[in-house]
Scaffold this active site. Structure first.
Site, mmCIF file in Angstrom:
data_model
loop_
_atom_site.group_PDB
_atom_site.id
_atom_site.type_symbol
_atom_site.label_atom_id
_atom_site.label_comp_id
_atom_site.label_asym_id
_atom_site.label_seq_id
_atom_site.Cartn_x
_atom_site.Cartn_y
_atom_site.Cartn_z
ATOM 1 N N GLY A 5 0.848 -1.179 0.000
ATOM 2 C CA GLY A 5 0.000 0.000 0.000
ATOM 3 C C GLY A 5 0.883 1.228 0.000
ATOM 4 N N GLN A 7 2.680 9.939 1.916
ATOM 5 C CA GLN A 7 4.037 9.381 1.835
ATOM 6 C C GLN A 7 4.790 9.882 0.602
ATOM 7 O OE1 GLN A 7 2.538 5.134 2.556
ATOM 8 N NE2 GLN A 7 4.648 5.036 3.255
ATOM 9 N N CYS A 13 7.137 -0.778 6.346
ATOM 10 C CA CYS A 13 6.595 0.422 5.712
ATOM 11 C C CYS A 13 7.637 1.003 4.772
ATOM 12 C CB CYS A 13 6.238 1.445 6.800
ATOM 13 S SG CYS A 13 5.578 2.988 6.161
ATOM 14 N N LEU A 14 7.194 1.469 3.621
ATOM 15 C CA LEU A 14 8.126 2.066 2.658
ATOM 16 C C LEU A 14 8.748 3.355 3.201
ATOM 17 C CD1 LEU A 14 6.136 1.522 -0.658
ATOM 18 C CD2 LEU A 14 8.120 0.233 0.162
ATOM 19 N N HIS A 20 -3.039 0.006 8.429
ATOM 20 C CA HIS A 20 -1.714 0.607 8.268
ATOM 21 C C HIS A 20 -1.781 1.821 7.337
ATOM 22 C CE1 HIS A 20 2.811 0.329 7.751
ATOM 23 N NE2 HIS A 20 2.449 1.124 6.755
ATOM 24 N N GLU A 21 -2.465 1.670 6.211
ATOM 25 C CA GLU A 21 -2.513 2.775 5.241
ATOM 26 C C GLU A 21 -3.319 3.955 5.767
ATOM 27 O OE1 GLU A 21 -0.419 2.853 2.922
ATOM 28 O OE2 GLU A 21 0.121 0.779 3.314
ATOM 29 N N HIS A 69 -1.540 6.272 8.115
ATOM 30 C CA HIS A 69 -0.688 7.307 7.505
ATOM 31 C C HIS A 69 -1.446 8.621 7.345
ATOM 32 C CE1 HIS A 69 3.067 5.326 6.535
ATOM 33 N NE2 HIS A 69 2.454 4.299 5.975
#
Ligand code: NI
Length: 191
Positions: free
Chosen positions: A49, A54, A102-103, A144-145, A148
């Site tokens: 995701g 981000q 996470c990216l 998680h997304e 953000h």
């Protein structure tokens, strides 16, 4: 298509609350181009995701997709889903422990407690209503997304810092046990 730069932990924008998107914005070619770029950037980075914030765009938009993902080989598949202004509502108090990465948090993973079943209400990228339920590992990905968009990173939710590990050490020491747990979660929740 443009690959976008992904903000890394410590970048102030990751600690801002993303703002709501208006219907007028959705209709603009620039918005649709941005969503294409967000999806392309997620795929290029092998993310499960990616949230708009981000990539330095603090709006309430995120993309989610799990195919044959080398970062998360054990994750159940999720078809490409773009959420605009998402609202998640837990359907029960049941939770499970999810090993997340996470990216925006390079080379670190840790265990986070997530709700096991959720109602998801949002718009799709064209403003059509999404109203569905997600469960299990997939529910973890959605939480998680959406975190953000509320300025949260998974590290904020790691209850036991001793679970933190690099990706290499995750593969070496944690993955076998976690895969067994994932199998139990999938058996229980279907995803
Ligand atoms: Ni993330």
């Amino acid at each position: 298509m443009t690959l976008l730069k992904i903000a890394q932990i410590g970048t102030p924008i990751l600690r801002e609350r993303a703002r709501e998107v208006t219907r007028e914005e959705l209709e603009s070619p620039a918005f649709q181009q941005f969503v294409d770029d967000l999806v392309e950037t997620m795929r290029d980075a092998s993310g499960a995701g990616l949230a708009a914030i981000q990539v330095y765009n603090p709006i309430r938009v995120c993309a989610i997709e799990v195919g044959d993902n080398p970062r998360y080989p054990y994750k159940p598949k999720i078809p490409l889903t773009v959420l605009v202004n998402p609202v998640l509502t837990p359907l029960s108090d049941e939770r499970f422990d999810n090993y997340e990465g996470c990216l925006s948090v390079p080379d670190l993973r840790g265990v986070v407690s997530r709700y096991a079943e959720l109602r998801v209400q949002a718009w799709d990228r064209h403003g059509n209503a999404i109203d569905r339920e997600v469960r299990g590992i997939t529910a973890g990905t959605f939480q998680h997304e959406v975190d953000h968009l509320d300025a949260m990173l998974f590290v904020d939710r790691v209850t036991d810092p001793r679970t933190l590990c690099t990706w290499k050490e995750f593969t070496r020491h944690q993955e076998p046990a976690f895969r067994a747990r994932v199998a139990e979660i999938v058996a229980r929740w279907g995803s």
